[in-house]
Design an enzyme around this catalytic site. Structure first.
Site, PDB file in Angstrom:
ATOM      1  N   GLU A  22       0.723  -1.156  -0.244  1.00 56.15           N
ATOM      2  CA  GLU A  22       0.049  -0.068   0.035  1.00 56.15           C
ATOM      3  C   GLU A  22       1.526   0.833   0.176  1.00 56.15           C
ATOM      4  OE1 GLU A  22      -3.793  -0.750   2.462  1.00 56.15           O
ATOM      5  OE2 GLU A  22      -2.202  -1.385   3.353  1.00 56.15           O
ATOM      6  N   TYR A  54     -13.358  26.656  -1.723  1.00 51.60           N
ATOM      7  CA  TYR A  54     -13.669  24.759  -2.187  1.00 51.60           C
ATOM      8  C   TYR A  54     -12.213  24.656  -2.511  1.00 51.60           C
ATOM      9  CZ  TYR A  54     -18.451  26.173  -1.732  1.00 51.60           C
ATOM     10  OH  TYR A  54     -19.524  27.390  -2.051  1.00 51.60           O
ATOM     11  N   GLU A  74      -6.974   7.319  10.274  1.00 53.72           N
ATOM     12  CA  GLU A  74      -6.967   8.131  11.407  1.00 53.72           C
ATOM     13  C   GLU A  74      -5.361   8.954  11.295  1.00 53.72           C
ATOM     14  OE1 GLU A  74      -8.936   4.372  12.389  1.00 53.72           O
ATOM     15  OE2 GLU A  74      -7.317   4.959  11.617  1.00 53.72           O
ATOM     16  N   LYS A 100     -11.573   4.301   2.169  1.00 53.05           N
ATOM     17  CA  LYS A 100     -10.586   3.669   1.207  1.00 53.05           C
ATOM     18  C   LYS A 100     -11.514   2.294   0.604  1.00 53.05           C
ATOM     19  CE  LYS A 100      -5.964   1.523   2.586  1.00 53.05           C
ATOM     20  NZ  LYS A 100      -5.870   1.052   3.818  1.00 53.05           N
TER      21      LYS A 100
END
Length: 126
Positions: A22, A54, A74, A100
């Site tokens: 990953e 934005y 987190e 994810k």
């Protein structure tokens, strides 16, 4: 009066996760963000200086996500919240959701990730 600036489904390719693959190969993350602030002045002035772009919020999310590598979503969420609160003093509360979609789970799922709701006051008391 409180209003919410939001961005839904902001896609970012980044390198976060517990597994080496990953972090090396990277994957897609999808962000939903809501920022609560007082837009009263902007509602009547029509001046960008009385609002938040934005694009600027998106830039913080993308930059934070792509210049760091974290094991945990987190931790990524915490860093994004910190950077938004530092950059935009007008923002009082943030709701951040990180999806994810390519998470290494052997079961079929549509979405997984983390969601954090935090006020500026709560953040500075952590």
């Amino acid at each position: 009066m409180k209003t919410v600036l939001f961005i839904d489904n902001l896609e970012v390719f980044a390198n976060h996760g517990l597994f080496e693959e990953e972090n090396k190969l990277g994957q897609k993350f999808i962000f939903d963000i809501e920022c609560e602030l007082n837009y009263k002045k902007a509602m009547f002035s029509d001046e960008m200086t009385d609002s938040i772009s934005y694009a600027d919020i998106a830039e913080v999310v993308v930059k934070t996500s792509t210049t760091n590598t974290f094991n945990l979503l987190e931790r990524l969420a915490g860093e994004i919240l910190k950077n938004i609160f530092i950059e935009f003093s007008q923002i009082e509360n943030i709701k951040l959701k990180i999806n994810k979609p390519g998470a290494p789970i052997k079961y079929h799922f549509e979405k997984c990730g983390v969601e954090v709701k935090l006020s500026r006051e709560e953040f500075y008391n952590l």
